[in-house]
Design a protein around this motif. Sequence first.
Motif, PDB file in Angstrom:
ATOM      1  N   THR A 102       0.837  -1.204   0.000  1.00 53.98           N
ATOM      2  CA  THR A 102       0.000   0.000   0.000  1.00 53.98           C
ATOM      3  C   THR A 102       0.870   1.253   0.000  1.00 53.98           C
ATOM      4  O   THR A 102       0.517   2.258  -0.614  1.00 53.98           O
ATOM      5  CB  THR A 102      -0.943   0.023   1.214  1.00 53.98           C
ATOM      6  N   ARG A 103       1.978   1.209   0.715  1.00 54.15           N
ATOM      7  CA  ARG A 103       2.915   2.340   0.686  1.00 54.15           C
ATOM      8  C   ARG A 103       3.423   2.541  -0.736  1.00 54.15           C
ATOM      9  O   ARG A 103       3.470   3.661  -1.253  1.00 54.15           O
ATOM     10  CB  ARG A 103       4.087   2.106   1.632  1.00 54.15           C
ATOM     11  N   LEU A 104       3.797   1.444  -1.384  1.00 58.84           N
ATOM     12  CA  LEU A 104       4.302   1.501  -2.746  1.00 58.84           C
ATOM     13  C   LEU A 104       3.243   2.060  -3.698  1.00 58.84           C
ATOM     14  O   LEU A 104       3.530   2.926  -4.536  1.00 58.84           O
ATOM     15  CB  LEU A 104       4.743   0.110  -3.185  1.00 58.84           C
ATOM     16  N   GLY A 105       1.992   1.589  -3.578  1.00 58.72           N
ATOM     17  CA  GLY A 105       0.931   2.081  -4.447  1.00 58.72           C
ATOM     18  C   GLY A 105       0.666   3.560  -4.244  1.00 58.72           C
ATOM     19  O   GLY A 105       0.486   4.318  -5.206  1.00 58.72           O
ATOM     20  N   ALA A 106       0.649   4.002  -2.984  1.00 58.44           N
ATOM     21  CA  ALA A 106       0.404   5.411  -2.697  1.00 58.44           C
ATOM     22  C   ALA A 106       1.523   6.292  -3.246  1.00 58.44           C
ATOM     23  O   ALA A 106       1.268   7.379  -3.784  1.00 58.44           O
ATOM     24  CB  ALA A 106       0.265   5.609  -1.190  1.00 58.44           C
ATOM     25  N   VAL A 107       2.768   5.848  -3.114  1.00 59.31           N
ATOM     26  CA  VAL A 107       3.896   6.629  -3.613  1.00 59.31           C
ATOM     27  C   VAL A 107       3.862   6.694  -5.135  1.00 59.31           C
ATOM     28  O   VAL A 107       4.170   7.726  -5.738  1.00 59.31           O
ATOM     29  CB  VAL A 107       5.227   6.043  -3.100  1.00 59.31           C
ATOM     30  N   HIS A 108       3.479   5.588  -5.801  1.00 60.93           N
ATOM     31  CA  HIS A 108       3.334   5.627  -7.257  1.00 60.93           C
ATOM     32  C   HIS A 108       2.256   6.627  -7.654  1.00 60.93           C
ATOM     33  O   HIS A 108       2.439   7.444  -8.567  1.00 60.93           O
ATOM     34  CB  HIS A 108       2.990   4.245  -7.817  1.00 60.93           C
ATOM     35  N   ALA A 109       1.110   6.593  -6.959  1.00 66.61           N
ATOM     36  CA  ALA A 109       0.015   7.501  -7.282  1.00 66.61           C
ATOM     37  C   ALA A 109       0.428   8.959  -7.097  1.00 66.61           C
ATOM     38  O   ALA A 109       0.010   9.836  -7.854  1.00 66.61           O
ATOM     39  CB  ALA A 109      -1.202   7.177  -6.419  1.00 66.61           C
ATOM     40  N   ALA A 110       1.272   9.218  -6.091  1.00 66.46           N
ATOM     41  CA  ALA A 110       1.736  10.581  -5.849  1.00 66.46           C
ATOM     42  C   ALA A 110       2.683  11.056  -6.936  1.00 66.46           C
ATOM     43  O   ALA A 110       2.675  12.230  -7.313  1.00 66.46           O
ATOM     44  CB  ALA A 110       2.431  10.660  -4.489  1.00 66.46           C
ATOM     45  N   GLN A 111       3.505  10.161  -7.470  1.00 59.67           N
ATOM     46  CA  GLN A 111       4.474  10.528  -8.502  1.00 59.67           C
ATOM     47  C   GLN A 111       3.863  10.541  -9.898  1.00 59.67           C
ATOM     48  O   GLN A 111       4.279  11.330 -10.747  1.00 59.67           O
ATOM     49  CB  GLN A 111       5.657   9.549  -8.481  1.00 59.67           C
TER      50      GLN A 111
END
Length: 525
Positions: free
Chosen positions: A215-224
């Motif tokens: 979930t951390r990885l998905g959120a960081v991708h969505a932010a970038q």
Amino acid sequence: MPRSRTAAAACALVLASLGTAPAAPAPTPTGTAARGEPQARSQGPRVRWGACPERRVPAAMRCGTVDVPLDHAAPAKGTIKVALARLPATGRGRHLGSLLLNFGGPGAPGIAGLAADPGAFAKLGERYDLVAFDPRGVGHSAPVSCAGSQETGEDAAADAAAQLAALRAVAKRCELASGPVLPYVGTVHVARDLDVVRRALGDAKLNYLGFSYGTRLGAVHAAQFPKSTGRMVLDGVDTLSEPLAEQALATARGQQRALDRFLSWCAHQPGCVYGTNTRSAKEQVDDLVARLDRRPLIGGDGSYVTGQDVAGSIGAALYSPHAWPALADALKLAEEHADPVGLLQLGGPTGPSDEDDGGDDAGDDGWEEPQGPGAVPADNADAALAAVNCADDPDRSNDTASPALIEKELQALRPEFEKVSKIFGPGRLMTVLACYGRPAGTDFIRRIDRPGAPRMLLVGTRGDPATPYEWTEETARRLGSAVVLDHKGDGHTGYLTSPCVREYADRFLLDGRLPSGTRSCPAGE
């Protein structure tokens, strides 16, 4: 820090006075973008598909690699290969492209996770190609290592200065054994890899299902990459803002809350060793841990269990309510017969995660560590866990401070950790030193604030021992585009255990239907 084996493994012996702390080759996938733009595919990244590195995988699974920059900010530094696995869509309905899966960690290999239990995602696999990957630094993607262990080698009697020097030596050993990839293993880099993978698969947008650390990885991708983020479900939501020490405190609190829920369940079962009074049950478990720290429980075969071993076994069993009967039996054996075998058999965390963490390995279900050239180092999961968590956190222990000052800081924190949980607090406290001797990490993740990503679904479970429900609410606020699904159940993550959670997630991923506001799923449904 969702996996239960925290980065504090490297610090378990720090400061004696402070105590111890989851066939036929398939065609190259063609997502929606690729179907309409065949020439564009040849100009961008490509996946080289072939056999899988594991010996036992589903017949239709094919594996491959895609080249990504070692440093996305400086491509001239060269490339590394990210390993992927793909199961082609099985249905005849409209094909939706690829669905990337991440089962947690950090440090969990995705290829092994998908090979272990593809049936869990069969409905999604009718219309999506299911794609798993080993994040950089993990599994078959330029794996990091600490040359066998992150243990300091110092005994409990060593003074603080010796312990801290040993931690610096461990950090140096990790650097030497891992090679050039180590400074680039953090979540920000992996999220950028995902966009390269998305383009290589031919998908216009990234559709994604992530658990725990995923979930951390998905959120960081969505932010970038908000404009190239598609349908995204995050289950067992990790924090985006708390330093490792605060994560440790929150995790200890979450573990204690999960233990209290287990003891309440046990009190309603016939033969519960602690009877029907949940308050006295908590006191008795506290006493068991303290007693065995003073004098370990020794089995007839010479095996023994300390109090901290008991804490670890309990923590592992709390990951899934399916393990609660075994935990109740194990505690009864220990209390009534001084037999540690049940506690020893509980093993590590189960499920699609982690801290953590499903996908650490698949055991008898498909994963067997390869031998020879290209083998994954035996310590890779733990080495990657520490490396990623430290790379994601701009704070770390001040390794220029004197040992006496650091010891004083830890002593000052100890009462707060013990107040949260006498059982889990002491071990979690050592996370304060998890990144000692390592470079400070990025602050990008902590600065994520309403990045303009499309709406997504966040699932939080009330009795989750690894990713407290508060983190779901916090991450929803920071993303500013999320619908929260409040799962009232127990265990780490909800998709695999709750039909209600699975229905919401599948409906969104398959049909794009997502309600507004916060929704809920009852326990057991």
